[in-house]
Design a protein around this motif. Structure first.
Motif, PDB file in Angstrom:
ATOM      1  N   LEU A   8       0.823  -1.204   0.000  1.00 39.88           N
ATOM      2  CA  LEU A   8       0.000   0.000   0.000  1.00 39.88           C
ATOM      3  C   LEU A   8       0.860   1.257   0.000  1.00 39.88           C
ATOM      4  O   LEU A   8       0.617   2.190  -0.759  1.00 39.88           O
ATOM      5  CB  LEU A   8      -0.936   0.011   1.211  1.00 39.88           C
ATOM      6  N   ARG A   9       1.891   1.273   0.841  1.00 34.85           N
ATOM      7  CA  ARG A   9       2.776   2.446   0.905  1.00 34.85           C
ATOM      8  C   ARG A   9       3.509   2.653  -0.421  1.00 34.85           C
ATOM      9  O   ARG A   9       3.654   3.781  -0.889  1.00 34.85           O
ATOM     10  CB  ARG A   9       3.760   2.304   2.052  1.00 34.85           C
ATOM     11  N   ALA A  10       3.945   1.562  -1.042  1.00 32.57           N
ATOM     12  CA  ALA A  10       4.672   1.673  -2.310  1.00 32.57           C
ATOM     13  C   ALA A  10       3.754   2.119  -3.442  1.00 32.57           C
ATOM     14  O   ALA A  10       4.124   2.969  -4.258  1.00 32.57           O
ATOM     15  CB  ALA A  10       5.313   0.324  -2.656  1.00 32.57           C
ATOM     16  N   ALA A  11       2.540   1.578  -3.493  1.00 38.78           N
ATOM     17  CA  ALA A  11       1.629   1.880  -4.601  1.00 38.78           C
ATOM     18  C   ALA A  11       0.986   3.261  -4.474  1.00 38.78           C
ATOM     19  O   ALA A  11       0.769   3.930  -5.478  1.00 38.78           O
ATOM     20  CB  ALA A  11       0.540   0.814  -4.687  1.00 38.78           C
ATOM     21  N   LEU A  12       0.690   3.686  -3.240  1.00 36.72           N
ATOM     22  CA  LEU A  12      -0.044   4.937  -3.053  1.00 36.72           C
ATOM     23  C   LEU A  12       0.864   6.137  -2.773  1.00 36.72           C
ATOM     24  O   LEU A  12       0.461   7.276  -3.002  1.00 36.72           O
ATOM     25  CB  LEU A  12      -1.082   4.783  -1.933  1.00 36.72           C
ATOM     26  N   GLY A  13       2.036   5.887  -2.257  1.00 37.11           N
ATOM     27  CA  GLY A  13       3.019   6.947  -2.029  1.00 37.11           C
ATOM     28  C   GLY A  13       2.491   8.112  -1.218  1.00 37.11           C
ATOM     29  O   GLY A  13       1.915   7.939  -0.143  1.00 37.11           O
ATOM     30  N   GLU A  14       2.668   9.335  -1.757  1.00 35.41           N
ATOM     31  CA  GLU A  14       2.301  10.546  -1.019  1.00 35.41           C
ATOM     32  C   GLU A  14       0.796  10.785  -0.965  1.00 35.41           C
ATOM     33  O   GLU A  14       0.339  11.706  -0.285  1.00 35.41           O
ATOM     34  CB  GLU A  14       2.998  11.777  -1.608  1.00 35.41           C
ATOM     35  N   HIS A  15       0.010   9.977  -1.646  1.00 36.18           N
ATOM     36  CA  HIS A  15      -1.445  10.128  -1.579  1.00 36.18           C
ATOM     37  C   HIS A  15      -2.006   9.651  -0.242  1.00 36.18           C
ATOM     38  O   HIS A  15      -3.154   9.956   0.092  1.00 36.18           O
ATOM     39  CB  HIS A  15      -2.127   9.368  -2.709  1.00 36.18           C
ATOM     40  N   VAL A  16      -1.212   8.920   0.518  1.00 39.09           N
ATOM     41  CA  VAL A  16      -1.655   8.426   1.825  1.00 39.09           C
ATOM     42  C   VAL A  16      -1.544   9.555   2.845  1.00 39.09           C
ATOM     43  O   VAL A  16      -0.458  10.067   3.093  1.00 39.09           O
ATOM     44  CB  VAL A  16      -0.815   7.218   2.279  1.00 39.09           C
ATOM     45  N   VAL A  75      -6.260   6.518   5.126  1.00 41.67           N
ATOM     46  CA  VAL A  75      -6.999   7.774   5.001  1.00 41.67           C
ATOM     47  C   VAL A  75      -6.341   8.587   3.896  1.00 41.67           C
ATOM     48  O   VAL A  75      -5.121   8.749   3.882  1.00 41.67           O
ATOM     49  CB  VAL A  75      -6.991   8.572   6.326  1.00 41.67           C
ATOM     50  N   VAL A  76      -7.164   9.067   2.969  1.00 40.04           N
ATOM     51  CA  VAL A  76      -6.660   9.879   1.856  1.00 40.04           C
ATOM     52  C   VAL A  76      -7.427  11.193   1.798  1.00 40.04           C
ATOM     53  O   VAL A  76      -8.549  11.283   2.286  1.00 40.04           O
ATOM     54  CB  VAL A  76      -6.768   9.141   0.501  1.00 40.04           C
ATOM     55  N   ARG A  77      -6.823  12.196   1.182  1.00 36.67           N
ATOM     56  CA  ARG A  77      -7.507  13.480   0.982  1.00 36.67           C
ATOM     57  C   ARG A  77      -8.537  13.329  -0.130  1.00 36.67           C
ATOM     58  O   ARG A  77      -8.390  12.520  -1.028  1.00 36.67           O
ATOM     59  CB  ARG A  77      -6.491  14.557   0.629  1.00 36.67           C
ATOM     60  N   SER A  78      -9.553  14.165  -0.070  1.00 41.50           N
ATOM     61  CA  SER A  78     -10.658  14.025  -1.020  1.00 41.50           C
ATOM     62  C   SER A  78     -10.222  14.220  -2.469  1.00 41.50           C
ATOM     63  O   SER A  78     -10.761  13.585  -3.365  1.00 41.50           O
ATOM     64  CB  SER A  78     -11.785  14.998  -0.669  1.00 41.50           C
ATOM     65  N   GLU A  79      -9.241  15.072  -2.716  1.00 43.74           N
ATOM     66  CA  GLU A  79      -8.814  15.305  -4.100  1.00 43.74           C
ATOM     67  C   GLU A  79      -8.101  14.096  -4.711  1.00 43.74           C
ATOM     68  O   GLU A  79      -7.999  13.983  -5.925  1.00 43.74           O
ATOM     69  CB  GLU A  79      -7.937  16.566  -4.216  1.00 43.74           C
ATOM     70  N   HIS A  80      -7.619  13.169  -3.869  1.00 42.80           N
ATOM     71  CA  HIS A  80      -6.924  11.977  -4.361  1.00 42.80           C
ATOM     72  C   HIS A  80      -7.785  10.716  -4.278  1.00 42.80           C
ATOM     73  O   HIS A  80      -7.357   9.634  -4.681  1.00 42.80           O
ATOM     74  CB  HIS A  80      -5.639  11.725  -3.564  1.00 42.80           C
ATOM     75  N   TYR A  81      -9.007  10.849  -3.751  1.00 43.93           N
ATOM     76  CA  TYR A  81      -9.842   9.690  -3.449  1.00 43.93           C
ATOM     77  C   TYR A  81     -10.093   8.793  -4.670  1.00 43.93           C
ATOM     78  O   TYR A  81      -9.855   7.580  -4.625  1.00 43.93           O
ATOM     79  CB  TYR A  81     -11.158  10.176  -2.841  1.00 43.93           C
ATOM     80  N   ALA A  82     -10.561   9.364  -5.768  1.00 43.12           N
ATOM     81  CA  ALA A  82     -10.886   8.553  -6.947  1.00 43.12           C
ATOM     82  C   ALA A  82      -9.640   7.895  -7.538  1.00 43.12           C
ATOM     83  O   ALA A  82      -9.681   6.719  -7.908  1.00 43.12           O
ATOM     84  CB  ALA A  82     -11.580   9.410  -8.007  1.00 43.12           C
ATOM     85  N   ARG A 133      -8.919   3.831  -7.768  1.00 42.82           N
ATOM     86  CA  ARG A 133      -8.570   3.148  -9.019  1.00 42.82           C
ATOM     87  C   ARG A 133      -7.255   2.381  -8.886  1.00 42.82           C
ATOM     88  O   ARG A 133      -7.119   1.257  -9.365  1.00 42.82           O
ATOM     89  CB  ARG A 133      -8.500   4.160 -10.166  1.00 42.82           C
ATOM     90  N   THR A 134      -6.290   2.980  -8.202  1.00 41.88           N
ATOM     91  CA  THR A 134      -5.008   2.299  -7.972  1.00 41.88           C
ATOM     92  C   THR A 134      -5.204   1.048  -7.130  1.00 41.88           C
ATOM     93  O   THR A 134      -4.615  -0.004  -7.417  1.00 41.88           O
ATOM     94  CB  THR A 134      -4.003   3.252  -7.288  1.00 41.88           C
TER      95      THR A 134
END
Length: 199
Positions: free
Chosen positions: A12-20, A33-40, A44-45
């Motif tokens: 998860l950390r590798a695939a999502l990176g700074e979006h986490v 937990v992700v910010r709303s601007e990165h949610y979609a 998808r990832t």
């Protein structure tokens, strides 16, 4: 050798990176937990990434955090929380996104990613008022179409705002302000004198 949970966390950390925004492991479960601007894009990832493959959304619900922690919560009020399942990898994750505006909670719809989100998002809209931007049929699903408010919000009165009844004179169903009188619900114990051998 790492455990399955540690492997999932690393993926998860590798695939999502700074979006986490945050990733917590508690009671054998991972919450992202992700910010709303990165949610979609995060959703998808999570579905498409070869190391993750979360093919199924098994639940999505809205949460009102306004009284969380006995009122000590100072973050955003409304969140959409999804539970995802990877059948091919045999693991689960919880995905949480907070709506950035407490007055008009809006987050992206994930119905284009997981079709099972359709009715779940409608339920969260109906009961909590969370608007899922991009949902093509966002309307009430559990309450009546004329219902006022969102009954799972913590500030919604237990008795509601209006009541519905059949009026025999008008021969139709009418809405009127709630007529329930507030009452004290404290049990009274009444015992006969000498009950149980006590004087």
């Amino acid at each position: 050798m790492s455990t399955k949970l540690e492997s999932l966390e690393a993926c998860l950390r590798a695939a999502l990176g700074e979006h986490v925004q945050s990733l917590t492991v508690d009671h054998g479960e991972i919450t992202v937990v992700v910010r709303s601007e990165h949610y979609a894009s995060v959703a998808r990832t999570l579905r498409d990434h070869a190391d993750l493959r979360f093919e199924q959304l098994i639940d999505l619900c809205g949460v009102d955090y306004s009284t969380y922690g006995e009122g000590s919560w100072d973050g955003l009020r409304y969140a959409a929380v999804s539970h995802l399942l990877s059948v091919s990898k045999n693991w689960r994750v919880r995905l949480c996104v907070f709506a950035p505006d407490d007055d008009q909670p809006v987050v992206a719809s994930v119905t284009g990613i997981w079709s099972s989100a359709n009715w779940y998002e409608r339920e969260a809209f109906d009961l909590l008022g969370i608007v899922f931007e991009g949902h093509d049929d966002l309307r009430r699903i559990l309450t009546d179409y004329g219902f006022i408010g969102h009954p799972f919000r913590k500030d919604f009165p237990v008795s509601g705002y209006v009541e519905m009844r059949y009026d025999p004179e008008q021969k139709r169903v009418i809405y009127q302000p709630v007529t329930i009188e507030p009452r004290e619900i404290v049990p009274r114990v009444i015992r006969e004198e000498g009950y149980g051998g006590l004087e």
